[in-house]
Motif scaffolding. Structure first.
Motif, PDB file in Angstrom:
ATOM      1  N   GLU A  51     109.066  53.154   8.293  1.00  0.00           N
ATOM      2  CA  GLU A  51     109.577  53.650   9.510  1.00  0.00           C
ATOM      3  C   GLU A  51     110.556  53.889   9.612  1.00  0.00           C
ATOM      4  N   HIS A  52     111.984  53.715   9.199  1.00  0.00           N
ATOM      5  CA  HIS A  52     113.329  53.819   9.368  1.00  0.00           C
ATOM      6  C   HIS A  52     113.990  54.601   8.279  1.00  0.00           C
ATOM      7  N   ASN A  53     113.384  56.115   8.076  1.00  0.00           N
ATOM      8  CA  ASN A  53     114.311  56.543   6.279  1.00  0.00           C
ATOM      9  C   ASN A  53     115.787  56.650   6.746  1.00  0.00           C
ATOM     10  N   GLY A  54     116.382  56.767   5.948  1.00  0.00           N
ATOM     11  CA  GLY A  54     118.367  56.522   5.586  1.00  0.00           C
ATOM     12  C   GLY A  54     118.270  54.893   4.885  1.00  0.00           C
ATOM     13  N   THR A  71     105.871  52.949  21.617  1.00  0.00           N
ATOM     14  CA  THR A  71     106.188  53.700  22.022  1.00  0.00           C
ATOM     15  C   THR A  71     107.122  54.169  22.838  1.00  0.00           C
ATOM     16  N   ALA A  72     108.249  53.773  21.599  1.00  0.00           N
ATOM     17  CA  ALA A  72     109.517  54.482  21.570  1.00  0.00           C
ATOM     18  C   ALA A  72     109.724  54.467  19.985  1.00  0.00           C
ATOM     19  N   THR A  73     110.112  55.393  18.986  1.00  0.00           N
ATOM     20  CA  THR A  73     109.946  55.799  17.732  1.00  0.00           C
ATOM     21  C   THR A  73     111.405  56.854  18.015  1.00  0.00           C
ATOM     22  N   SER A  74     112.075  56.517  17.125  1.00  0.00           N
ATOM     23  CA  SER A  74     113.088  57.778  16.340  1.00  0.00           C
ATOM     24  C   SER A  74     112.789  58.860  15.473  1.00  0.00           C
TER      25      SER A  74
END
Length: 265
Positions: free
Chosen positions: A29-32, A112-115
């Protein structure tokens, strides 16, 4: 038991624990993420989380990249990709591919909004650090395993070009050399659409030697969109597989590996 079998066993062992699967989901979902970020929503001590991450690292499912004083954890898709190719694809790939496409579409609608995450891929090559460095920077060698010649003097501040070898001389990617520390680290900008009004993405090659092998880690950051993420997610494994084959056997793979994504599409 072979080294390959041991590697597969370590991946299955790592995936068997629900906490480790949760950690991988968090990175997907959120790498790093730092260790502190990963532990924020876990009901366990920091030391226990570290032990789980160590298991994932030994299975090569997680790669740690240093950024100054921080240690960032990235999901490495290579072992899961290998399991998919060896154990899953032969059973019912067309149906699984369809189900996966439906699931991906549903997820895209729901979010709706993802990095855009940073892409990280690591592979192990039976070669010296100097040989791998040469393979990354020698125009004649890159032409063999990439079908493009990477042309530059590889000095910080210099430009580089990704030129076709089909006789047209066309350049598909350009960029600048940010860091050059032979034979261990090369950082370049990567512009496949140089006229676009956006910052270029950045590729880091990290070469770590260990006795008769090296670990080559490729980190691709500052991606503009998920379309580019999808493209490099197919492209980097294919290019690095061809490089590994050339380093270890003296020959590239018998077919261009990047063509497989077109066949499976």
């Amino acid at each position: 038991m072979t080294l390959e079998a041991n590697a597969v066993d370590s991946v299955f062992k790592a995936l068997a624990d629900p906490t480790r699967r949760l950690l991988l989901d968090r990175l997907r979902e959120h790498n790093g993420q730092t260790l502190r970020e990963l532990c924020e929503h876990l009901d366990m001590a920091r030391q226990s989380a570290t032990q789980h991450l160590d298991v994932l690292r030994r299975a090569d499912l997680v790669i740690v990249v240093r950024r100054g004083r921080e240690r960032l954890h990235y999901l490495n898709p290579a072992p899961i990709h290998d399991i998919e190719e060896r154990w899953i694809s032969g059973f019912d790939k067309p149906r699984l591919r369809t189900l996966n496409a439906i699931r991906n579409q549903a997820e895209e609608i729901a979010v709706t909004a993802t990095s855009i995450p940073t892409y990280v891929y690591a592979t192990y090559i039976r070669a010296s650090a100097e040989q791998v460095w040469q393979a990354l920077t020698d125009a004649d060698l890159t032409a063999k395993y990439w079908n493009h010649a990477n042309v530059s003097d590889w000095q910080p501040g210099s430009t580089w070009e990704h030129r076709r070898v089909d006789g047209s001389g066309a350049v598909d990617v350009v960029g600048k050399v940010i860091e050059s520390e032979p034979p261990t680290r090369l950082v370049i900008t990567f512009e496949d659409t140089p006229d676009a009004a956006r910052e270029p993405s950045v590729v880091t090659f990290l070469i770590e030697a260990h006795q008769e092998i090296v670990r080559l880690t490729v980190t691709h950051e500052n991606l503009p969109n998920r379309e580019m993420l999808g493209g490099i997610s197919h492209g980097w494994p294919a290019v690095l597989a061809n490089l590994k084959s050339l380093m270890e056997t003296g020959e590239v793979l018998p077919q261009a590996p990047w063509d497989m994504s077109k066949v499976d599409a």
